[in-house]
Each structure stands twice: as C-alpha cells, then as structure tokens.
Write a protein that holds these residues in place. Structure first.
Motif, short mmCIF file in Angstrom:
data_model
loop_
_atom_site.label_atom_id
_atom_site.label_comp_id
_atom_site.label_asym_id
_atom_site.label_seq_id
_atom_site.Cartn_x
_atom_site.Cartn_y
_atom_site.Cartn_z
N VAL A 44 0.85 -1.19 0.00
CA VAL A 44 0.00 0.00 0.00
C VAL A 44 0.89 1.25 0.00
CG1 VAL A 44 -1.91 -1.14 1.16
CG2 VAL A 44 -0.15 -0.02 2.53
N THR A 45 0.31 2.38 -0.34
CA THR A 45 1.12 3.60 -0.43
C THR A 45 0.63 4.71 0.50
OG1 THR A 45 -0.25 4.30 -2.29
CG2 THR A 45 1.83 3.21 -2.82
N ARG A 46 -0.60 4.57 1.02
CA ARG A 46 -1.12 5.66 1.85
C ARG A 46 -0.84 5.44 3.33
NH1 ARG A 46 -6.77 7.94 0.11
NH2 ARG A 46 -6.34 9.08 2.04
N ALA A 47 -0.78 6.55 4.06
CA ALA A 47 -0.44 6.51 5.49
C ALA A 47 -1.50 5.76 6.30
CB ALA A 47 -0.30 7.94 6.02
N LEU A 48 -1.13 5.38 7.51
CA LEU A 48 -2.09 4.74 8.41
C LEU A 48 -3.25 5.70 8.68
CD1 LEU A 48 0.19 3.13 11.16
CD2 LEU A 48 -0.92 1.98 9.25
N PRO A 49 -4.46 5.17 8.89
CA PRO A 49 -5.60 6.04 9.21
C PRO A 49 -5.33 6.82 10.51
CG PRO A 49 -6.32 3.80 8.76
CD PRO A 49 -4.83 3.77 8.82
N PRO A 50 -5.82 8.07 10.60
CA PRO A 50 -5.57 8.87 11.81
C PRO A 50 -5.98 8.16 13.11
CG PRO A 50 -6.59 10.21 10.10
CD PRO A 50 -6.54 8.82 9.57
N GLY A 314 -12.84 2.61 5.13
CA GLY A 314 -13.75 2.61 3.96
C GLY A 314 -13.25 3.61 2.93
N GLU A 315 -12.80 4.76 3.41
CA GLU A 315 -12.29 5.80 2.51
C GLU A 315 -11.00 5.33 1.83
OE1 GLU A 315 -10.07 8.99 1.07
OE2 GLU A 315 -9.50 8.25 3.06
N LEU A 316 -10.14 4.68 2.62
CA LEU A 316 -8.86 4.18 2.07
C LEU A 316 -9.07 3.15 0.96
CD1 LEU A 316 -6.19 3.23 4.81
CD2 LEU A 316 -5.91 4.75 2.86
N THR A 317 -9.92 2.17 1.26
CA THR A 317 -10.13 1.11 0.27
C THR A 317 -10.90 1.66 -0.94
OG1 THR A 317 -11.92 0.34 1.70
CG2 THR A 317 -9.90 -0.93 1.73
N ASP A 318 -11.83 2.60 -0.70
CA ASP A 318 -12.53 3.25 -1.82
C ASP A 318 -11.54 3.97 -2.72
OD1 ASP A 318 -15.09 2.47 -1.27
OD2 ASP A 318 -15.68 4.33 -0.26
N PHE A 319 -10.55 4.59 -2.08
CA PHE A 319 -9.55 5.33 -2.85
C PHE A 319 -8.81 4.39 -3.82
CE2 PHE A 319 -5.13 6.48 -3.45
CZ PHE A 319 -5.26 7.71 -4.05
N TYR A 320 -8.35 3.25 -3.28
CA TYR A 320 -7.63 2.30 -4.15
C TYR A 320 -8.56 1.72 -5.22
CZ TYR A 320 -3.77 2.49 -0.74
OH TYR A 320 -2.73 2.90 0.06
N LEU A 321 -9.82 1.50 -4.84
CA LEU A 321 -10.77 0.99 -5.84
C LEU A 321 -11.02 2.03 -6.94
CD1 LEU A 321 -13.29 -0.92 -3.53
CD2 LEU A 321 -11.78 -1.94 -5.25
N GLY A 322 -10.92 3.32 -6.55
CA GLY A 322 -11.01 4.40 -7.55
C GLY A 322 -9.86 4.31 -8.54
N ASN A 323 -8.67 4.03 -8.03
CA ASN A 323 -7.51 3.82 -8.91
C ASN A 323 -7.77 2.64 -9.85
OD1 ASN A 323 -6.04 5.84 -7.70
ND2 ASN A 323 -4.77 4.47 -6.46
#
Ligand code: PLP
Length: 407
Positions: A44-50, A314-323
């Motif tokens: 993965v490339t995005r940071a850990l969730p806050p 949910g936002e993180l996985t949606d983001f990758y699914l957007g890619n």
C-alpha cells in the motif's frame, strides 16, 4: 557434518521480483531521467488512518509509565482486539465466530506459511494456479512435493484458474486433503460467489478435507451478494480455517497485524481415522513459537473497528478501488480484457501474448512497472497484474503513458 534441509534445493528460486528489479535497473541506467511509476508490487502507499495513529500514540505513552507498561501479552492476542474482530467482522454479518476462535498474529503471510506444520507429510494438496507463492513454497520446504518440472511441483494438484472458469476453479474430481483458496484473489482479482464457496465446503465435508481460506483482500468487496468469509457457508466451521490481515484495509503492511480464525469444531484426523480439533493444536503451536504482536500495534488495530476507524478504512479502500477503476477503463479502452479491480485492488489483464514481452513493452515505452502473470504460475502466462496501490497522480500518469504507448 551439519546437514541442511535438502527440500530447499527443490525451491524454484523466485526470480520474479529480482528479474523485475533487474530489468527496471537496466531501463533506469539507459533512461536516467525517466520517472518510473511502479504498479507492480502489492504494497500500500497511503499513510495509516488517523485513528490508528492516535491509538498508537496513546499506547506508546502507556508503555512509558511503570503503572501502565505492558509486557508479554496473551499468546492468542489481547481480548480487546479479538472481541472487536469477532463482533464486527463476523457476528454483525450473522457469522458465528467467537473471540476465542481468533488468533492475532503479525501477518497472514506467516500464518498461511506456518499452518502447514499441523499436517502430516503424506497429505495431498491442491493450490490454485496462478497462486500466491507462499502456499506452494512452504510445502516445498516441508518436503511435501517432488521436483519442479516445467513450472509445477510434483505431488501438488494445480487448480487451473482461467477465463473458462472466471478464475474460480471448481472442486476437482479426485480427493485432496488440503485446499488453498484465496478470494478476492491475488493475483487475478477474481471473487467467488456464495454458491461456488459452498461447493468447496461441501466437497471438503464429503472428502474429510480442510480448506485454508485466505481473505486478506476482504475489505475491497463492494458487491453485496459476495461472501466476505468462508464461514458464511453452511458447514464451514468443521472444514475451514480463515486468514485475514490489517495490511491492505488499514495499511498495516509495515506495522504488522493480522489474524487467523480456527473454529472449535474445525478438525483433522489421526492416521487411524479419529478426528481431532485443530484449535488446540494451533494454540499450542503459536504459544510455543510466537510471542504475540506488540501492544501498541494491537491497540492500533482495535481502532480500525471504531466508528471513525471504519469510516477511514472505507475511505482508504474506496480510494484504491477508484484507482482500479481508472486502470480498468484505460486497459479496456486499449482493447485488453480485464478481470478484478472491482472488488479487489488487482487488475489481471489479458495481454494477448507473452507476459514478459508485455512487461518489457510497458516498461520500455511507458516507464511503468507491472507484474508478469507467469510469475504466479503457468496459468498466468499471457497476463499481467496491475496493482491499484499507488497515488491517484501516479495511476493517472501511468495510464496516460500506457494509453499513448500501446495505442
Ligand atoms: N495473503 C495474500 C493473498 C497476499 O497477497 C498477501 C500480501 O500481499 C498476504 C497474504 C500477506 O499479508 P500480511 O501482510 O498480513 O502478511
């Protein structure tokens, strides 16, 4: 004379990622100014969730005081985490799994690799092709296979996954003892329906077999009709073990936390035919060889199940699914047939030719790195895997370049 485990000699050296690295290095040398975009590996490339970062900070502070310091934890994992998992991942979805059936670990890779220790040398094993290599190599190391002949080990049954079966193999005619399944699949991105998984569970019950179900990519499922867990199937508690991970839903690839579900009824057999529970055996194995995941990391994993945590993953996985959607759009426009990328972060592209040639073409013309499908097994020849784990900017850039290069 200290002798080695000669089974290691049978391992077909995994040239895949080193071959990729070599070709990328050569390309870099010739094109020092090229900005290479890597859509090859599954990190993965995005940071850990806050929420996870906040929980980590709090737990680290606890470790700084004698009064709240935590030493060795329970071998199975802290109850606060196992309870949350049982409730949110299973019971809320109507699946009967309790906290004491969950074993926290530092990775689904380790667990899928270690679990085979519980079984006899003599078992026969079925693996999908293409395959996540850990399932195969750990059994090679343990001596359950013969030699590798033209890309396949003797004594393993390969379950061909291809366009003919939508990359979901059906149970074989012959009986096997141990079956590895992975859905959503790495590398094909394919998903299995409830009916297809039920067929496997029925097969395992009829044949006294066991299914090892790898659900590391479960959090990418969006289609409501798809099963998230093998334990949604009737009769699965006796015949399946499930592996999950926080690596891909919450970005824990470098933080390390996962879990394995071994229901109390889950069984294997003594040679004389008497069934025995696998739960106490796995507990024994883990408490002998593993000392748990660190307290701060288990607190961070727990935070995934808070309201804010669930929203953030949910936002993180949606983001990758957007890619993934962007990748599918471009590759389809270019005339390539794609599988996956809808309930999965991987897109499996039929390149209508040789995997490595397609890899080289995309690298040399577009400076984009993908993974040649043949690296995952003979059935992967003719495909490449493109990963959606990257920034939006990189995915858009990569697709623009591929669009120009392969037009
Ligand atoms: N299982 C599959 C199918 C994977 O693709 C991966 C990682 O790429 C893993 C397990 C590893 O998960 P973890 O990071 O929890 O070890």
């Amino acid at each position: 004379m200290i002798k080695i485990n000669e089974n290691y000699k049978k391992l077909k050296a995994s040239y895949l990622f080193s071959d990729i690295a070599k070709r990328v290095a050569q390309y870099s040398e010739k094109n020092p100014d090229a900005k290479i975009i890597r859509l090859g590996i599954g990190d993965v490339t995005r940071a850990l969730p806050p929420v996870c970062i906040e929980a980590l900070h709090r737990a680290v502070d606890e470790m700084s005081q004698d009064s709240s310091f935590m030493g060795y934890g329970p071998e199975q994992g802290y109850e606060f985490l196992r309870e949350k998992i049982a409730h949110h991942d299973f019971q809320e979805r109507g699946v009967n799994i309790s906290a004491d059936e969950i074993f926290i670990s530092d990775g689904a890779k380790c667990d899928t690799g270690n679990i085979q220790e519980l079984f006899s040398q003599e078992i026969n094993i079925a693996v999908p092709d293409p395959v996540y290599p850990v399932y195969v190599d750990t059994n090679v190391m343990a001596g359950r296979t013969g030699e590798n002949i033209e890309g396949r080990y003797e004594n393993l049954l390969y379950l061909d996954s291809n366009e003919g079966n939508n990359f979901v193999p059906a149970p074989p005619q012959e009986r096997v003892d141990l079956i590895y399944l992975c859905f959503p699949n790495n590398p094909t991105g394919a998903t299995a329906t409830k009916a297809q998984l039920q067929e496997w569970v029925d097969y395992a019950r009829e044949n006294d077999s066991l299914i090892l179900f790898d659900a590391a990519y479960e959090s990418f499922i969006r289609d409501e009709s798809l099963p998230h867990s093998i334990f949604e199937m009737e009769g699965a508690r006796e015949v399946a073990i499930e592996f999950r991970s926080f690596s891909k839903n919450a970005g824990f690839t470098g933080t390390r936390c996962a879990f394995t579900v071994v229901p109390k009824e889950c069984r294997a057999f003594y040679s004389e035919g008497k069934p025995t529970q696998l739960h106490p055996l796995w507990l024994r194995r883990q408490s002998t060889k593993f000392n748990g995941v660190s307290y701060p990391v288990q607190r961070a994993a727990e935070a995934v199940y808070s309201d804010a945590g669930r929203e953030q993953i949910g936002e993180l996985t949606d983001f990758y699914l957007g890619n993934a959607k962007i990748i599918i759009f471009t590759m389809t426009e270019l005339g390539y047939k794609c599988t996956g990328g809808v309930n999965s972060p991987y897109i499996w592209v039929n390149v209508k030719g040789n995997s490595w040639e397609a890899f080289d073409r995309i690298l040399n013309r577009a400076a984009v790195v993908c993974t040649p499908g043949v690296g995952f097994g003979n059935c992967g020849e003719g495909y490449i895997r493109i990963s959606a784990f990257n920034s939006r900017e990189n995915v858009l850039g990569a697709m623009e370049r591929i669009g120009e290069a392969l037009k």
